[in-house]
Design a protein around this motif. Structure first.
Motif, short mmCIF file in Angstrom:
data_model
loop_
_atom_site.label_atom_id
_atom_site.label_comp_id
_atom_site.label_asym_id
_atom_site.label_seq_id
_atom_site.Cartn_x
_atom_site.Cartn_y
_atom_site.Cartn_z
N ASN A 1 26.74 50.26 25.16
CA ASN A 1 27.30 50.14 26.47
C ASN A 1 27.20 51.26 28.22
O ASN A 1 27.45 50.38 28.39
CB ASN A 1 28.83 49.78 26.51
N VAL A 2 26.19 51.79 28.12
CA VAL A 2 26.50 52.74 29.70
C VAL A 2 24.48 52.95 29.62
O VAL A 2 23.79 52.88 28.71
CB VAL A 2 26.70 54.24 29.30
N ILE A 3 24.59 52.23 30.41
CA ILE A 3 23.29 52.02 31.25
C ILE A 3 22.89 53.90 31.36
O ILE A 3 23.40 54.23 33.12
CB ILE A 3 23.07 51.30 32.92
N PRO A 4 21.89 54.64 31.03
CA PRO A 4 21.99 56.36 31.45
C PRO A 4 21.57 56.11 33.19
O PRO A 4 20.58 55.12 33.36
CB PRO A 4 20.72 56.76 30.49
N GLY A 5 22.27 57.58 33.79
CA GLY A 5 21.98 57.36 35.23
C GLY A 5 22.44 55.86 36.45
O GLY A 5 22.26 56.78 37.64
N LEU A 6 23.08 55.67 35.85
CA LEU A 6 23.60 54.89 36.69
C LEU A 6 25.21 54.83 37.05
O LEU A 6 25.87 54.49 35.84
CB LEU A 6 23.84 52.96 35.99
N ASP A 7 25.38 54.93 37.86
CA ASP A 7 27.16 55.66 38.45
C ASP A 7 27.63 54.08 37.93
O ASP A 7 27.96 53.71 39.58
CB ASP A 7 27.29 56.44 39.65
N ILE A 8 28.21 53.18 37.75
CA ILE A 8 29.31 51.89 37.61
C ILE A 8 30.21 52.23 38.96
O ILE A 8 30.19 51.52 39.58
CB ILE A 8 29.67 51.79 36.27
N GLN A 9 30.84 53.64 38.86
CA GLN A 9 32.07 52.85 39.67
C GLN A 9 31.63 53.65 41.21
O GLN A 9 32.09 52.64 42.38
CB GLN A 9 32.72 54.86 39.56
N LYS A 10 30.39 54.48 41.46
CA LYS A 10 29.77 53.85 42.65
C LYS A 10 29.31 52.34 42.81
O LYS A 10 29.21 51.78 44.54
CB LYS A 10 28.48 54.95 42.99
N LEU A 11 28.15 52.02 42.11
CA LEU A 11 28.35 50.87 42.82
C LEU A 11 29.10 49.54 42.59
O LEU A 11 28.62 48.89 43.68
CB LEU A 11 27.47 50.35 41.52
N ARG A 12 30.59 49.97 41.73
CA ARG A 12 31.56 49.38 42.76
C ARG A 12 31.69 49.56 43.90
O ARG A 12 32.64 48.60 44.58
CB ARG A 12 32.65 49.35 41.38
N SER A 13 32.50 50.41 44.23
CA SER A 13 31.94 50.85 45.94
C SER A 13 31.41 50.61 46.66
O SER A 13 32.28 49.29 47.93
CB SER A 13 32.95 52.67 45.75
N ASP A 14 30.16 50.27 45.95
CA ASP A 14 29.10 49.36 47.14
C ASP A 14 29.90 48.11 47.47
O ASP A 14 29.38 47.83 48.40
CB ASP A 14 27.97 49.75 46.48
N ALA A 15 30.08 47.90 45.70
CA ALA A 15 30.01 46.20 46.31
C ALA A 15 30.52 45.63 47.25
O ALA A 15 30.74 44.98 48.01
CB ALA A 15 29.92 45.71 44.94
N VAL A 16 32.35 46.65 47.19
CA VAL A 16 33.78 46.08 47.73
C VAL A 16 32.64 46.58 49.44
O VAL A 16 33.50 45.97 50.21
CB VAL A 16 34.70 47.27 47.42
N ARG A 17 32.16 47.76 49.82
CA ARG A 17 32.10 47.54 51.17
C ARG A 17 30.69 46.04 51.61
O ARG A 17 30.90 46.08 53.00
CB ARG A 17 31.12 48.80 51.10
N VAL A 18 30.19 45.98 50.14
CA VAL A 18 28.75 45.50 51.04
C VAL A 18 29.84 43.81 51.70
O VAL A 18 29.73 42.89 52.24
CB VAL A 18 28.01 44.50 50.62
N VAL A 19 30.90 43.33 50.37
CA VAL A 19 31.47 41.89 50.63
C VAL A 19 32.80 42.31 51.77
O VAL A 19 32.39 40.88 52.71
CB VAL A 19 31.99 41.38 49.41
N ALA A 20 32.47 43.32 52.03
CA ALA A 20 33.87 43.26 53.09
C ALA A 20 32.82 42.87 54.71
O ALA A 20 33.16 42.69 55.66
CB ALA A 20 34.35 44.53 53.03
N ARG A 21 31.53 43.83 54.52
CA ARG A 21 31.17 43.40 55.85
C ARG A 21 30.40 42.01 55.60
O ARG A 21 30.34 41.28 56.88
CB ARG A 21 29.78 44.60 55.87
N LEU A 22 29.69 41.48 54.50
CA LEU A 22 29.55 39.78 55.14
C LEU A 22 30.86 38.86 55.23
O LEU A 22 30.66 38.44 56.29
CB LEU A 22 29.48 39.78 53.54
N ALA A 23 32.34 39.45 54.74
CA ALA A 23 33.07 38.38 54.53
C ALA A 23 33.62 38.48 56.68
O ALA A 23 33.95 37.48 57.19
CB ALA A 23 34.67 38.55 53.81
N ALA A 24 33.25 39.98 57.04
CA ALA A 24 33.98 39.22 58.48
C ALA A 24 32.85 38.88 59.05
O ALA A 24 32.94 38.71 60.45
CB ALA A 24 33.58 41.57 59.03
#
Length: 453
Positions: free
Chosen positions: A430-453
């Motif tokens: 259940n892990v994608i080798p090389g993918l940092d899930i926590q970084k992807l989560r924080s990237d998503a939060v930042r992008v969504v905040a920018r879109l919503a603004a």
């Protein structure tokens, strides 16, 4: 030579129809290709993958997605609206804010979600190509797909005419001339279209919708160009009753009948949704081999209806499953899609309308047929080793009399012990080798905040 042996599985779904769907034993893989299935003994220098407590499916195939929408989930203004209002409130409102970073993050979210549901192949229908962009959307999405190892069929969309809604506040959706669209598709195909058996990248011509996004006088030229380039054709059709009403009022025919007059039917064409069909249209699609990307979760979420996928399949039609964009399906993974397909048809048509085996066939061999990729979608000697191994280690799976159907009937999040694409392990435990899930989560939060603004 890479050698693998998958052994000790509880059972195997081959993806084929009827009695051939079920088998058992081990699976031997050489250089990314299945060479044997059955009672096999391990050979020297062969890596052994233990599938004890697991069931094996072909890698799942989603034939319709909009990856850019993976950062537009649950938008409040559109969450309770039908298709037209949702289009206005979500993708048509936010499209102009999707920059290169947002697109890359959205693609990575969507593809990770698919991989972690056992999906090995995805068709992404991307229709945002603006002359204001300083990046190439196709390149961005292909680069993300390659970094994750998934098979990508890139459906290069777009429009030659715009669709207007009841507001002037939106930045108009991008349009282009047909000549520019076709030249761009050809250039995209020259870069990314690979027809070799183990190909991870294909390109398709995909005008957004023939009903509103392309002039009727351009339809024959578009399909002729696709066939000249030896590319398939994809689009939306009959997703809501508006499609039917528009075609009847403007063209005097239902959508499938109208498109038949413009050569837009055939085994090299597939449409997303096809919810509102009459019996004659179902027969026309089935007899011509024109494919359906059935998207039950999105259709339910938008209140659009239930596509007659079961009726088309009974006629031998080409039926597949697609998750559609995450903005109209917040659970855009193939396990959820299969579970919804199994439930939805039974709810309105009876308990025997669609079986779990039907759904698995649509999600595997059906997807391969629709995409024109016969080397995937089934598990047999000579096929590419696209293999999903699902661990039945959650309480929802306990007590199953028929464990093979558990991923479909039990629903919930999949637990993928291994996902192989062309024999390469792209998910493990259940892990994608090389993918940092926590970084992807924080990237998503930042992008969504920018879109919503």
């Amino acid at each position: 030579m890479t050698a693998l042996l998958i052994e000790n599985a509880t059972g195997i779904f081959t993806g084929r129809a009827g009695a051939a769907m079920r088998t058992s034993g081990s699976i031997r893989i050489r250089d990314g290709v299945i060479v044997e299935i059955g009672a096999l003994n391990a050979e020297p220098n062969e890596r052994r993958l233990d599938a004890r407590g697991c069931v094996i499916y072909p890698g799942l195939i989603s034939t319709h997605h909009h990856l850019f929408q993976s950062v537009m989930k649950g938008v409040k203004s559109g969450i309770n609206l039908p298709l037209a209002g949702w289009l206005r409130s979500v993708p048509y409102t936010f499209w102009s804010k999707v920059d290169e970073e947002a697109l890359a993050v959205a693609a990575r979210i969507g593809l990770a979600e698919m991989l972690l549901s056992g999906t090995s192949t995805i068709a992404d229908h991307h229709y945002l190509f603006s002359d204001t962009f300083r990046f190439d959307p196709a390149q961005v999405i292909f680069e993300v797909a390659r970094s994750l190892g998934i098979r990508l069929v890139f459906c290069r969309g777009g429009a030659t005419k715009g669709r207007h809604f009841d507001t002037d506040e939106l930045v108009p959706m991008p349009v282009e001339t047909l000549d520019h669209m076709l030249k761009s598709v050809e250039a995209c195909a020259q870069r990314f279209h690979d027809t070799s058996p183990g190909s991870l990248s294909q390109v398709v011509l995909a005008p957004t919708t023939p009903t509103w996004s392309i002039d009727s006088g351009e339809l024959k030229e578009a399909i002729a160009a696709a066939r000249r380039m030896k590319l398939r054709l994809h689009s939306h059709l009959s997703e809501s009753s508006e499609y039917v009403d528009f075609c009847l009022s403007v063209h005097g025919k239902r959508p499938v009948e109208w498109l038949a007059d413009h050569d837009w039917l055939g085994p090299d064409v597939w449409f997303a949704h096809l919810v509102h069909l009459d019996p004659n249209e179902i027969q026309m699609l089935a007899s011509t081999g024109t494919g359906m990307a059935h998207c039950p979760q999105s259709n339910c979420r938008l209140g659009s209806g239930v596509a007659p996928a079961d009726a088309m399949a009974r006629l031998g039609g080409a039926v597949s499953l697609g998750v559609d964009g995450a903005a109209s399906n917040e659970a855009a993974d193939m396990i959820s899609e299969m579970h919804s397909a199994w439930h939805t048809h039974r709810a309105v048509k009876g308990a025997d309308a669609v079986t779990a085996e039907d759904v698995v066939h649509w999600a595997t061999a059906g997807g391969a047929r629709v995409l024109g990729l016969p080397q995937i979608g089934t598990l047999a000697p000579g096929q590419q080793a696209d293999i999903a191994i699902f661990d039945l280690d959650q309480p929802r799976h306990f007590g199953m009399h028929d464990p093979l159907i558990a991923p479909v009937t039990c629903g919930g999040s999949a637990n993928v012990r291994y996902l192989l694409i062309g024999g390469r392990i792209v998910v493990e435990n259940n892990v994608i080798p090389g993918l940092d899930i926590q970084k992807l989560r924080s990237d998503a939060v930042r992008v969504v905040a920018r879109l919503a603004a």
